[in-house]
Write an enzyme that holds these catalytic residues in place. Structure first.
Site, PDB file in Angstrom:
ATOM      1  N   HIS A 110       3.659  -0.981   4.635  1.00 54.35           N
ATOM      2  CA  HIS A 110       2.092  -1.427   4.770  1.00 54.35           C
ATOM      3  C   HIS A 110       1.905  -2.335   3.763  1.00 54.35           C
ATOM      4  O   HIS A 110       1.752  -2.124   2.438  1.00 54.35           O
ATOM      5  CB  HIS A 110       1.450  -0.316   4.689  1.00 54.35           C
ATOM      6  CG  HIS A 110       0.043  -0.618   4.959  1.00 54.35           C
ATOM      7  ND1 HIS A 110      -1.181   0.408   5.039  1.00 54.35           N
ATOM      8  CD2 HIS A 110      -0.785  -1.667   5.220  1.00 54.35           C
ATOM      9  CE1 HIS A 110      -2.362  -0.320   4.986  1.00 54.35           C
ATOM     10  NE2 HIS A 110      -2.109  -1.546   5.267  1.00 54.35           N
TER      11      HIS A 110
ATOM     12  N   HIS B 202       0.885  -1.240  -0.084  1.00 54.29           N
ATOM     13  CA  HIS B 202       0.055   0.176   0.086  1.00 54.29           C
ATOM     14  C   HIS B 202       0.903   1.232  -0.114  1.00 54.29           C
ATOM     15  O   HIS B 202       0.601   2.120  -0.768  1.00 54.29           O
ATOM     16  CB  HIS B 202      -0.692   0.139   1.390  1.00 54.29           C
ATOM     17  CG  HIS B 202      -2.154  -0.436   1.344  1.00 54.29           C
ATOM     18  ND1 HIS B 202      -3.097  -0.072   0.584  1.00 54.29           N
ATOM     19  CD2 HIS B 202      -2.516  -1.660   2.145  1.00 54.29           C
ATOM     20  CE1 HIS B 202      -4.056  -1.073   0.637  1.00 54.29           C
ATOM     21  NE2 HIS B 202      -3.646  -1.856   1.562  1.00 54.29           N
ATOM     22  N   HIS B 203       1.527   1.247   1.103  1.00 53.96           N
ATOM     23  CA  HIS B 203       2.600   2.427   0.877  1.00 53.96           C
ATOM     24  C   HIS B 203       4.020   1.861   1.667  1.00 53.96           C
ATOM     25  O   HIS B 203       4.298   0.918   2.392  1.00 53.96           O
ATOM     26  CB  HIS B 203       1.927   3.599   1.514  1.00 53.96           C
ATOM     27  CG  HIS B 203       2.125   3.530   3.248  1.00 53.96           C
ATOM     28  ND1 HIS B 203       0.669   3.375   3.963  1.00 53.96           N
ATOM     29  CD2 HIS B 203       2.927   3.353   4.039  1.00 53.96           C
ATOM     30  CE1 HIS B 203       1.124   3.215   5.316  1.00 53.96           C
ATOM     31  NE2 HIS B 203       2.468   3.218   5.242  1.00 53.96           N
TER      32      HIS B 203
ATOM     33  N   HIS C  53      -2.117  13.751   4.471  1.00 52.53           N
ATOM     34  CA  HIS C  53      -2.313  12.389   4.987  1.00 52.53           C
ATOM     35  C   HIS C  53      -3.747  12.271   6.095  1.00 52.53           C
ATOM     36  O   HIS C  53      -3.735  13.342   7.015  1.00 52.53           O
ATOM     37  CB  HIS C  53      -1.215  11.935   6.206  1.00 52.53           C
ATOM     38  CG  HIS C  53      -1.289  10.723   6.865  1.00 52.53           C
ATOM     39  ND1 HIS C  53      -1.678   9.483   6.292  1.00 52.53           N
ATOM     40  CD2 HIS C  53      -1.499  10.423   8.020  1.00 52.53           C
ATOM     41  CE1 HIS C  53      -2.116   8.447   7.147  1.00 52.53           C
ATOM     42  NE2 HIS C  53      -1.920   8.935   8.346  1.00 52.53           N
TER      43      HIS C  53
ATOM     44  N   HIS D 255      -7.106   9.224   7.304  1.00 46.59           N
ATOM     45  CA  HIS D 255      -7.604   8.126   6.824  1.00 46.59           C
ATOM     46  C   HIS D 255      -8.700   8.060   5.854  1.00 46.59           C
ATOM     47  O   HIS D 255      -8.743   8.901   5.175  1.00 46.59           O
ATOM     48  CB  HIS D 255      -7.848   7.290   8.429  1.00 46.59           C
ATOM     49  CG  HIS D 255      -6.569   7.209   9.251  1.00 46.59           C
ATOM     50  ND1 HIS D 255      -6.749   6.764  10.491  1.00 46.59           N
ATOM     51  CD2 HIS D 255      -5.329   7.233   8.834  1.00 46.59           C
ATOM     52  CE1 HIS D 255      -5.601   6.888  10.906  1.00 46.59           C
ATOM     53  NE2 HIS D 255      -4.675   7.107  10.260  1.00 46.59           N
TER      54      HIS D 255
ATOM     55  N   MET E 152      -6.874  11.136  11.025  1.00 47.34           N
ATOM     56  CA  MET E 152      -5.695  11.712  11.070  1.00 47.34           C
ATOM     57  C   MET E 152      -5.692  13.074  10.276  1.00 47.34           C
ATOM     58  O   MET E 152      -6.538  13.021   9.293  1.00 47.34           O
ATOM     59  CB  MET E 152      -4.706  11.045  10.883  1.00 47.34           C
ATOM     60  CG  MET E 152      -4.274  10.074  12.088  1.00 47.34           C
ATOM     61  SD  MET E 152      -2.218  10.099  11.747  1.00 47.34           S
ATOM     62  CE  MET E 152      -2.021   9.173  13.471  1.00 47.34           C
TER      63      MET E 152
ATOM     64  N   GLN F  15       9.255   1.559   6.985  1.00 50.67           N
ATOM     65  CA  GLN F  15       7.773   1.000   7.219  1.00 50.67           C
ATOM     66  C   GLN F  15       7.268   0.663   5.892  1.00 50.67           C
ATOM     67  O   GLN F  15       7.187   1.316   4.963  1.00 50.67           O
ATOM     68  CB  GLN F  15       7.126   1.925   8.010  1.00 50.67           C
ATOM     69  CG  GLN F  15       5.668   1.398   8.244  1.00 50.67           C
ATOM     70  CD  GLN F  15       4.981   2.445   8.851  1.00 50.67           C
ATOM     71  OE1 GLN F  15       4.409   3.503   8.239  1.00 50.67           O
ATOM     72  NE2 GLN F  15       4.487   2.391  10.092  1.00 50.67           N
TER      73      GLN F  15
END
Ligand SMILES: *[C@@H]1O[C@H](CO)[C@@H](O)[C@H](O)[C@H]1NC(C)=O
Ligand SMILES: *[C@@H]1O[C@H](CO)[C@@H](O)[C@H](O)[C@H]1NC(C)=O
Ligand SMILES: *[C@@H]1O[C@H](CO)[C@@H](O)[C@H](O)[C@H]1NC(C)=O
Length: 340
Positions: free
Chosen positions: A150, A72-73, A217, A219, A292, A148
């Site tokens: 996802h 995803h990212h 950013h 959700h 967020m 990170q």
């Protein structure tokens, strides 16, 4: 005599040109997941690198090595301390409360967290502007980088992954240091309503920053994220858009629409438009049931380090709106700019 002078001048110009065009060497570091096994759907995994502490490095480009079928990212965090001492750990921003039997759970950074790169949806390589580098190592608070990823779905048994980023860096001192400023809010979005989450902060440091990229950013409820610089004059406030994006599009760094320098006493501001289609309130928080509102601004500073002011957070709705800000703005954009 005259021709001698112009010869010297030519030499001098050539020396400047060659210094800025081709004198520094760029190396590549393959920062990839070490054969990880995404053990369930939607898992977030982190892996760290420790930066050699006696040396300065400047990151000048990020070349992603991932596909949207798998990830995803990806986010790259700079940390003073990593979230874990493991080589891989589970590090969701959107945590579910399940216990993971494969990997320990921790945040990406234990301290000094800042985002230095973001990738989503097959975004191409990000090259910083000429002579701009992210300083990491000796003279920087960034002592570790944490990658990170996802992941979309659980991998079959025996199949592992090496998604990541090729970091392009140099040890030559870059005259322009990159930095990231993060705007965001706290707060609550009432049921069945469109809410504005807003924040604004006056820059107090005597530095000139040159914005070049931004990242929205939220959700799932965000419909628009816009960042502004507010210039304050005796004739009133001028709000200039830095960037605006629908956060349901890939949340990567995009070029700003206005690169004019920003300085002391200018105000950085951001607004997220959120559409709460639920019958219950939604608050700012870390899980996928929460929301967020963030606007990241990437900038460079000539011959100097980035701002020590790195964050601008407000209490958000129902406590904070621009019309109650201590800056006492004499005008506020009521309509949002067209969503790009
Ligand atoms: C990333 O790079 C490695 C080697 O450099 C390669 O083996 C791997 O398949 C790449 N992964 C993706 C997702 O592109
Ligand atoms: C990692 O190890 C160091 C040194 O042993 C320790 O000081 C630190 O607290 C550890 N970090 C975490 C997140 O456990
Ligand atoms: C909010 O969402 C609802 C339901 O999807 C939609 O009908 C409405 O037009 C949206 N409003 C805005 C301002 O985006």
């Amino acid at each position: 005599m005259k021709s001698y002078n112009s010869f010297i001048l030519l030499l001098f110009v050539f020396a400047i040109l060659s210094r800025s065009v081709f004198s520094y060497e760029i190396d590549t570091y393959d920062f990839l997941m070490p054969n990880v096994w995404p053990n369930k759907d939607e898992v977030y995994l982190c892996t760290p690198i420790r930066i050699a502490p006696q040396k300065n490095f400047y990151i000048v480009g990020f070349k992603p090595n991932a596909t949207m079928h798998t990830a995803h990212h990806m986010l790259l965090y700079g940390c003073s301390e990593p979230g874990s001492n493991d080589s891989v750990w589970s590090c969701g921003e959107m945590q579910s409360n399940e216990i993971d039997d494969q990997y320990n759970t921790a945040s990406p950074c234990r301290s000094g967290s800042q985002i230095v790169y973001a990738w989503a949806r097959d975004a191409p390589r990000l090259q910083l502007p000429k002579d701009v580098g992210f300083l990491i190592g000796r003279d920087s608070p960034i002592k570790y980088l944490v990658l990170q990823v996802h992941y979309m779905t659980k991998f079959p048994k025996g199949k592992t992954d090496n998604s990541g980023v090729f970091l392009e860096y140099t040890t030559t001192k870059m005259p322009r240091q990159a930095g990231v400023f993060l705007l965001g809010t706290s707060g609550v979005i009432a049921p069945n309503r469109v809410e504005h989450m807003e924040t604004a902060c006056t820059l107090y440091e005597d530095k000139i920053i040159h914005p070049f990229a931004f990242r929205p950013h939220t959700h799932s409820l965000g419909t628009q994220v816009t960042g502004y610089v507010v210039r304050r004059t005796n004739n009133g406030d001028t709000w200039q858009v830095l960037g605006s994006k629908n956060p349901q599009l890939p949340q990567m760094f995009y070029p700003v629409v206005n690169t004019a320098p920003i300085m002391k006493n200018d105000v950085l501001a951001a607004r997220c438009v959120m559409n709460n289609t639920h019958n219950h309130p939604v608050q700012i928080g870390p899980t996928n049931k929460d929301e967020m509102c963030n606007f990241y601004l990437m900038y460079w500073v000539q011959d100097d380090g980035p701002l020590s002011q790195k964050y601008c957070f407000s209490a958000g709705p129902p406590y904070y709106y621009w019309n109650r800000a201590p800056e006492d703005f004499n005008r506020i954009p009521d309509m949002d700019v067209d969503v790009v």
